[in-house]
Scaffold this active site. Structure first.
Site, PDB file in Angstrom:
ATOM      1  N   ASP A  67      -4.202   6.127 -29.748  1.00  0.00           N
ATOM      2  CA  ASP A  67      -4.663   6.505 -28.411  1.00  0.00           C
ATOM      3  C   ASP A  67      -3.574   6.334 -27.348  1.00  0.00           C
ATOM      4  O   ASP A  67      -2.527   5.737 -27.594  1.00  0.00           O
ATOM      5  CB  ASP A  67      -5.920   5.698 -28.027  1.00  0.00           C
ATOM      6  CG  ASP A  67      -5.829   4.231 -28.453  1.00  0.00           C
ATOM      7  OD1 ASP A  67      -4.712   3.753 -28.692  1.00  0.00           O
ATOM      8  OD2 ASP A  67      -6.875   3.580 -28.559  1.00  0.00           O
ATOM      9  N   ASP A 136     -16.442  -4.704 -26.883  1.00  0.00           N
ATOM     10  CA  ASP A 136     -17.692  -3.940 -26.975  1.00  0.00           C
ATOM     11  C   ASP A 136     -17.847  -3.272 -28.343  1.00  0.00           C
ATOM     12  O   ASP A 136     -18.747  -2.463 -28.554  1.00  0.00           O
ATOM     13  CB  ASP A 136     -17.788  -2.884 -25.854  1.00  0.00           C
ATOM     14  CG  ASP A 136     -16.685  -1.824 -25.928  1.00  0.00           C
ATOM     15  OD1 ASP A 136     -15.839  -1.871 -26.860  1.00  0.00           O
ATOM     16  OD2 ASP A 136     -16.670  -0.933 -25.058  1.00  0.00           O
ATOM     17  N   HIS A 138     -15.585  -1.286 -29.857  1.00  0.00           N
ATOM     18  CA  HIS A 138     -14.945   0.028 -30.039  1.00  0.00           C
ATOM     19  C   HIS A 138     -13.765  -0.045 -31.006  1.00  0.00           C
ATOM     20  O   HIS A 138     -13.114  -1.070 -31.126  1.00  0.00           O
ATOM     21  CB  HIS A 138     -14.498   0.647 -28.702  1.00  0.00           C
ATOM     22  CG  HIS A 138     -13.374  -0.047 -27.995  1.00  0.00           C
ATOM     23  ND1 HIS A 138     -13.354  -0.229 -26.631  1.00  0.00           N
ATOM     24  CD2 HIS A 138     -12.211  -0.592 -28.438  1.00  0.00           C
ATOM     25  CE1 HIS A 138     -12.241  -0.840 -26.277  1.00  0.00           C
ATOM     26  NE2 HIS A 138     -11.530  -1.075 -27.367  1.00  0.00           N
ATOM     27  N   GLU A 143     -15.736   4.533 -27.386  1.00  0.00           N
ATOM     28  CA  GLU A 143     -16.618   3.599 -26.696  1.00  0.00           C
ATOM     29  C   GLU A 143     -18.052   3.733 -27.203  1.00  0.00           C
ATOM     30  O   GLU A 143     -18.386   4.722 -27.877  1.00  0.00           O
ATOM     31  CB  GLU A 143     -16.563   3.891 -25.185  1.00  0.00           C
ATOM     32  CG  GLU A 143     -15.189   3.710 -24.564  1.00  0.00           C
ATOM     33  CD  GLU A 143     -14.756   2.248 -24.431  1.00  0.00           C
ATOM     34  OE1 GLU A 143     -15.227   1.388 -25.216  1.00  0.00           O
ATOM     35  OE2 GLU A 143     -13.928   1.964 -23.551  1.00  0.00           O
TER      36      GLU A 143
END
Ligand code: F6R
Length: 260
Positions: A67, A136, A138, A143
């Site tokens: 990413d 979280d 991910h 996400e």
């Protein structure tokens, strides 16, 4: 999924690096999927040490990063281009033309994402994808709510990720809101997955990913669908695992286990 728990971050990083090195020793022209962030730093340092001291060779390796932030120029100290250059590429002998990182500044994201996916395919697919995990849950910047068959695309970061990553920027407002990221579907096509996680703030996400239901709300849980996924954790990141004793038992028995 193989869950390997080490007492410290350093031990975890060394174990993960040795796994990568084993692949390069058997397949010198391997295609590696790279992750950024603070977690893999120790692993990269160990790979650099092996390159310097033991001649671990990257001259035929190709890399694809997961990413990149949208809008940060490659020279920005918080861009993932800069991260890879400073923490890994400049210390090893991967040919520059063999390194692929999503562009955060392209004028046509859709076309770029399609090209990036095509390039992975043309290079024979990813042999080993290195991954971190967000608090979280991910993987890459997929996400909560991402499709488990998503491909490389533009993604809006979750508020929690922006908060988590604000530590790297001068001001919270400086954290980019968008990123370009490999999809969960792209990641699952790698022949092997290797996830590293450390620290108490990852304990919930690790438990949810490893032992929870497979859900787009915790995209790392998609690793459960991969036949060859390995997770390296330190003690703190493993602290909420229900099956901890079993994972430790497997590791203890490993030296005498039948070879597969
Ligand atoms: C980075 C990436 C992210 C990070 C994750 C954890 O390339 O894909 O998913 O792995 O946000 O980041 P750290 O390691 O900084 O806690």
């Amino acid at each position: 999924m193989e869950v390997i728990i080490k007492q410290t971050y350093e031990e975890m990083s060394r174990a993960a690096a040795h796994d990568v090195a084993r692949l390069l020793n058997t397949k010198p022209n391997a295609v590696l999927g790279m992750a950024t962030g603070s977690t893999p730093l120790g692993m990269y340092q160990e790979l650099v040490r092996m390159h310097r001291e033991e001649g671990l060779d990257f001259s035929q390796v190709t890399t694809f990063n997961l990413d990149e932030y949208v809008s940060l120029p490659v020279s920005h100290p918080q861009s993932y281009h800069y991260f890879m250059q400073e923490n890994f590429f400049k210390h090893v002998n991967v040919p520059k033309q063999n390194t692929y990182i999503p562009s955060g500044t392209t004028s046509n994201y859709q076309a770029f994402c399609a090209w990036f996916e095509r390039r992975i395919e043309e290079c024979g697919g990813i042999d080993l994808q290195i991954l971190g995990i967000g608090s979280d849950g991910h993987v890459a910047f997929n996400e909560p709510g991402s499709s488990l068959s998503s491909r490389t695309r533009l993604k809006t970061l979750a508020k929690q990720t922006i908060e988590d990553n604000a530590r790297f920027f001068e001001r919270r407002e400086d954290v980019p809101i968008y990123a370009i990221t490999m999809g969960v579907g792209t990641i699952l096509e790698a022949r092997r997955l290797l996830l590293v996680a450390n620290g108490k703030n990852k304990a919930w996400a690790c438990a949810a990913a490893i032992e929870g239901p497979i859900t787009g709300m915790v995209t790392a849980s998609a690793l459960q669908m991969h036949a060859r996924a390995k997770v390296f954790l330190d003690d703190a990141a493993a602290s909420e695992l229900k099956m901890r004793e079993y994972y430790d038992w497997i590791e203890e028995r490993r030296p005498g286990a039948p070879q597969v």
